[in-house]
Write a protein that holds these residues in place. Structure first.
Motif, PDB file in Angstrom:
ATOM      1  N   ARG A 146      -8.396  18.604   0.904  1.00 11.97           N
ATOM      2  CA  ARG A 146      -8.748  17.176   0.924  1.00 11.97           C
ATOM      3  C   ARG A 146     -10.037  16.891   0.147  1.00 11.97           C
ATOM      4  O   ARG A 146     -10.852  16.037   0.509  1.00 11.97           O
ATOM      5  CB  ARG A 146      -8.856  16.624   2.357  1.00 11.97           C
ATOM      6  CG  ARG A 146      -8.533  15.110   2.394  1.00 11.97           C
ATOM      7  CD  ARG A 146      -8.715  14.469   3.755  1.00 11.97           C
ATOM      8  NE  ARG A 146      -8.431  13.038   3.704  1.00 11.97           N
ATOM      9  CZ  ARG A 146      -9.300  12.106   3.307  1.00 11.97           C
ATOM     10  NH1 ARG A 146     -10.523  12.454   2.940  1.00 11.97           N
ATOM     11  NH2 ARG A 146      -8.952  10.831   3.283  1.00 11.97           N
ATOM     12  N   SER A 162      -4.950   9.103  -0.962  1.00  8.40           N
ATOM     13  CA  SER A 162      -5.412   8.173   0.061  1.00  8.40           C
ATOM     14  C   SER A 162      -5.913   6.915  -0.646  1.00  8.40           C
ATOM     15  O   SER A 162      -6.457   7.011  -1.754  1.00  8.40           O
ATOM     16  CB  SER A 162      -6.555   8.820   0.838  1.00  8.40           C
ATOM     17  OG  SER A 162      -6.495   8.464   2.178  1.00  8.40           O
ATOM     18  N   THR A 163      -5.757   5.778   0.002  1.00 12.08           N
ATOM     19  CA  THR A 163      -6.217   4.528  -0.607  1.00 12.08           C
ATOM     20  C   THR A 163      -7.726   4.399  -0.425  1.00 12.08           C
ATOM     21  O   THR A 163      -8.233   4.508   0.689  1.00 12.08           O
ATOM     22  CB  THR A 163      -5.521   3.320   0.066  1.00 12.08           C
ATOM     23  OG1 THR A 163      -4.122   3.546   0.023  1.00 12.08           O
ATOM     24  CG2 THR A 163      -5.859   2.024  -0.644  1.00 12.08           C
ATOM     25  N   ALA A 164      -8.424   4.153  -1.533  1.00 12.72           N
ATOM     26  CA  ALA A 164      -9.879   3.971  -1.458  1.00 12.72           C
ATOM     27  C   ALA A 164     -10.232   2.490  -1.378  1.00 12.72           C
ATOM     28  O   ALA A 164     -11.211   2.117  -0.732  1.00 12.72           O
ATOM     29  CB  ALA A 164     -10.549   4.606  -2.676  1.00 12.72           C
ATOM     30  N   SER A 165      -9.448   1.646  -2.049  1.00 14.83           N
ATOM     31  CA  SER A 165      -9.753   0.207  -2.025  1.00 14.83           C
ATOM     32  C   SER A 165      -8.567  -0.602  -2.511  1.00 14.83           C
ATOM     33  O   SER A 165      -7.645  -0.074  -3.136  1.00 14.83           O
ATOM     34  CB  SER A 165     -10.969  -0.101  -2.905  1.00 14.83           C
ATOM     35  OG  SER A 165     -10.632   0.097  -4.251  1.00 14.83           O
ATOM     36  N   PRO A 178     -11.312  15.459  -3.518  1.00 16.65           N
ATOM     37  CA  PRO A 178     -10.755  14.742  -4.676  1.00 16.65           C
ATOM     38  C   PRO A 178     -10.521  15.683  -5.854  1.00 16.65           C
ATOM     39  O   PRO A 178     -11.379  16.521  -6.166  1.00 16.65           O
ATOM     40  CB  PRO A 178     -11.835  13.696  -4.982  1.00 16.65           C
ATOM     41  CG  PRO A 178     -12.465  13.423  -3.658  1.00 16.65           C
ATOM     42  CD  PRO A 178     -12.484  14.778  -2.958  1.00 16.65           C
ATOM     43  N   PHE A 187      -5.949  14.254  -3.796  1.00 16.65           N
ATOM     44  CA  PHE A 187      -6.649  15.353  -3.101  1.00 16.65           C
ATOM     45  C   PHE A 187      -6.005  16.700  -3.371  1.00 16.65           C
ATOM     46  O   PHE A 187      -4.781  16.785  -3.542  1.00 16.65           O
ATOM     47  CB  PHE A 187      -6.593  15.125  -1.580  1.00 16.65           C
ATOM     48  CG  PHE A 187      -7.343  13.907  -1.124  1.00 16.65           C
ATOM     49  CD1 PHE A 187      -8.704  13.790  -1.327  1.00 16.65           C
ATOM     50  CD2 PHE A 187      -6.678  12.883  -0.492  1.00 16.65           C
ATOM     51  CE1 PHE A 187      -9.398  12.665  -0.904  1.00 16.65           C
ATOM     52  CE2 PHE A 187      -7.363  11.749  -0.065  1.00 16.65           C
ATOM     53  CZ  PHE A 187      -8.722  11.650  -0.270  1.00 16.65           C
ATOM     54  N   ASP A 206       0.843  -1.211   0.000  1.00 16.08           N
ATOM     55  CA  ASP A 206       0.000   0.000   0.000  1.00 16.08           C
ATOM     56  C   ASP A 206       0.879   1.262   0.000  1.00 16.08           C
ATOM     57  O   ASP A 206       0.609   2.237  -0.709  1.00 16.08           O
ATOM     58  CB  ASP A 206      -0.906  -0.050   1.234  1.00 16.08           C
ATOM     59  CG  ASP A 206      -1.978   1.022   1.232  1.00 16.08           C
ATOM     60  OD1 ASP A 206      -2.284   1.558   0.150  1.00 16.08           O
ATOM     61  OD2 ASP A 206      -2.514   1.325   2.307  1.00 16.08           O
ATOM     62  N   VAL A 245      -6.979   7.861  -4.422  1.00 16.05           N
ATOM     63  CA  VAL A 245      -7.635   9.104  -4.855  1.00 16.05           C
ATOM     64  C   VAL A 245      -6.704  10.278  -4.549  1.00 16.05           C
ATOM     65  O   VAL A 245      -6.083  10.328  -3.480  1.00 16.05           O
ATOM     66  CB  VAL A 245      -8.992   9.273  -4.137  1.00 16.05           C
ATOM     67  CG1 VAL A 245      -9.662  10.582  -4.517  1.00 16.05           C
ATOM     68  CG2 VAL A 245      -9.910   8.099  -4.460  1.00 16.05           C
ATOM     69  N   GLY A 252      -8.901   7.383 -13.551  1.00 16.37           N
ATOM     70  CA  GLY A 252     -10.246   7.897 -13.742  1.00 16.37           C
ATOM     71  C   GLY A 252     -10.141   9.418 -13.736  1.00 16.37           C
ATOM     72  O   GLY A 252      -9.146   9.985 -14.201  1.00 16.37           O
ATOM     73  N   ARG A 253     -11.145  10.078 -13.163  1.00 14.31           N
ATOM     74  CA  ARG A 253     -11.038  11.550 -13.069  1.00 14.31           C
ATOM     75  C   ARG A 253     -10.110  11.941 -11.915  1.00 14.31           C
ATOM     76  O   ARG A 253      -9.160  12.697 -12.107  1.00 14.31           O
ATOM     77  CB  ARG A 253     -12.428  12.176 -12.873  1.00 14.31           C
ATOM     78  CG  ARG A 253     -12.446  13.686 -13.128  1.00 14.31           C
ATOM     79  CD  ARG A 253     -13.828  14.270 -12.874  1.00 14.31           C
ATOM     80  NE  ARG A 253     -14.093  14.417 -11.445  1.00 14.31           N
ATOM     81  CZ  ARG A 253     -13.654  15.433 -10.696  1.00 14.31           C
ATOM     82  NH1 ARG A 253     -12.910  16.381 -11.219  1.00 14.31           N
ATOM     83  NH2 ARG A 253     -13.953  15.495  -9.406  1.00 14.31           N
ATOM     84  N   THR A 254     -10.391  11.357 -10.734  1.00 18.63           N
ATOM     85  CA  THR A 254      -9.559  11.703  -9.562  1.00 18.63           C
ATOM     86  C   THR A 254      -8.860  10.478  -8.977  1.00 18.63           C
ATOM     87  O   THR A 254      -8.091  10.601  -8.037  1.00 18.63           O
ATOM     88  CB  THR A 254     -10.437  12.332  -8.451  1.00 18.63           C
ATOM     89  OG1 THR A 254     -11.340  11.326  -7.935  1.00 18.63           O
ATOM     90  CG2 THR A 254     -11.230  13.521  -8.955  1.00 18.63           C
ATOM     91  N   SER A 255      -9.172   9.307  -9.522  1.00 14.08           N
ATOM     92  CA  SER A 255      -8.607   8.075  -8.948  1.00 14.08           C
ATOM     93  C   SER A 255      -7.585   7.446  -9.880  1.00 14.08           C
ATOM     94  O   SER A 255      -7.607   7.682 -11.098  1.00 14.08           O
ATOM     95  CB  SER A 255      -9.721   7.080  -8.635  1.00 14.08           C
ATOM     96  OG  SER A 255     -10.310   6.613  -9.832  1.00 14.08           O
ATOM     97  N   THR A 300      -6.657   1.169  -5.494  1.00 11.95           N
ATOM     98  CA  THR A 300      -7.204   2.410  -6.061  1.00 11.95           C
ATOM     99  C   THR A 300      -6.950   3.531  -5.069  1.00 11.95           C
ATOM    100  O   THR A 300      -7.333   3.437  -3.891  1.00 11.95           O
ATOM    101  CB  THR A 300      -8.711   2.283  -6.342  1.00 11.95           C
ATOM    102  OG1 THR A 300      -8.901   1.236  -7.282  1.00 11.95           O
ATOM    103  CG2 THR A 300      -9.279   3.583  -6.920  1.00 11.95           C
TER     104      THR A 300
END
Ligand SMILES: CC(C)(COP(=O)(O)OP(=O)(O)OC[C@H]1O[C@@H](n2cnc3c(N)ncnc32)[C@H](O)[C@@H]1OP(=O)(O)O)[C@@H](O)C(=O)NCCC(=O)NCCS
Length: 173
Positions: free
Chosen positions: A129, A59-62, A131, A125, A43, A123, A88-91, A121
């Motif tokens: 903070r 930050s880790t989302a998943s 996204p 910031f 991670d 995100v 993606g857009r913010t990820s 995944t």
């Protein structure tokens, strides 16, 4: 907002490597490296790759599809390689592979043995903070394209799975 602020940049992702020596306090009672310890290293390396790519805090989302393919033992030297493979857009999805370094003496003649793979995944910031947009990802090599396609398939699969279990989550949350 100025025109300059509206221009979205495109860039290649860098592979970030971290190295660790596995200590006894990182093992389970059977002498294998404890999965939770390994995930922390993965991670962290994934976060470094995402920060390097986006230039933002993250930050880790998943995490998805963690495959512990081969065990790691106390005393092993491990190399963790993380690279942004899909945005993606913010990820950002970051493929993270852990190899056991066998020096020159790997059974199959190779120096590295793939032990574990996961997709994180993260995100990006802004300073509040919230996204914020990440650059577009330039894919050049066949491996980059292949890894990106796999990441997209994982993302699509997760989306379908979330839909399928929605009623269960709603019922129990
Ligand atoms: C990650 C987090 C910021 C997302 O918040 P949110 O309110 O869902 O934000 P948004 O709806 O704006 O989504 C932002 C992006 O995150 C993605 N995202 C949100 N939750 C996600 C999840 N569980 N898995 C994968 N991606 C996710 C969205 O798809 C979106 O991506 P996109 O912009 O590329 O399309 C929030 O859930 C959070 O802060 N979680 C805690 C993170 C943390 O503490 N991590 C450390 C644990 S080790």
């Amino acid at each position: 907002m100025s025109d300059k602020a509206n221009i979205k940049i495109s860039k290649k992702a860098e592979a970030i490597e971290t190295w660790n020596f596995v200590f006894p306090n990182q093992s389970n009672p059977y002498g294998n490296m404890f999965g939770g310890e390994l995930l922390a290293i993965m991670d962290t390396t994934a976060a470094l790759a995402a920060i390097r790519f986006s230039g933002k805090t993250v930050s880790t989302a998943s995490s998805e599809r963690v495959i512990f393919k081969r065990p790691i033992f106390v005393g092993d030297r491990i190399k963790t390689v993380a690279k942004v493979v899909l945005v993606g857009r913010t990820s950002m999805m970051v493929r993270t592979d852990v190899f056991v370094d066998k020096g020159e003496s790997g059974d199959d003649g190779s120096k590295d043995i793939l032990s574990t793979t996961a997709h994180f995944t993260l995100v990006a910031f802004d300073e509040n903070r919230v996204p914020t947009e990440v650059p577009d990802l330039i894919l050049e090599t066949e491996t980059e394209k292949k890894h990106s396609e796999l990441a997209q398939q994982i993302k699509d699969h997760v989306k379908r799975r979330e839909e399928r279990i929605k009623h269960v989550v709603e019922k129990w949350s």
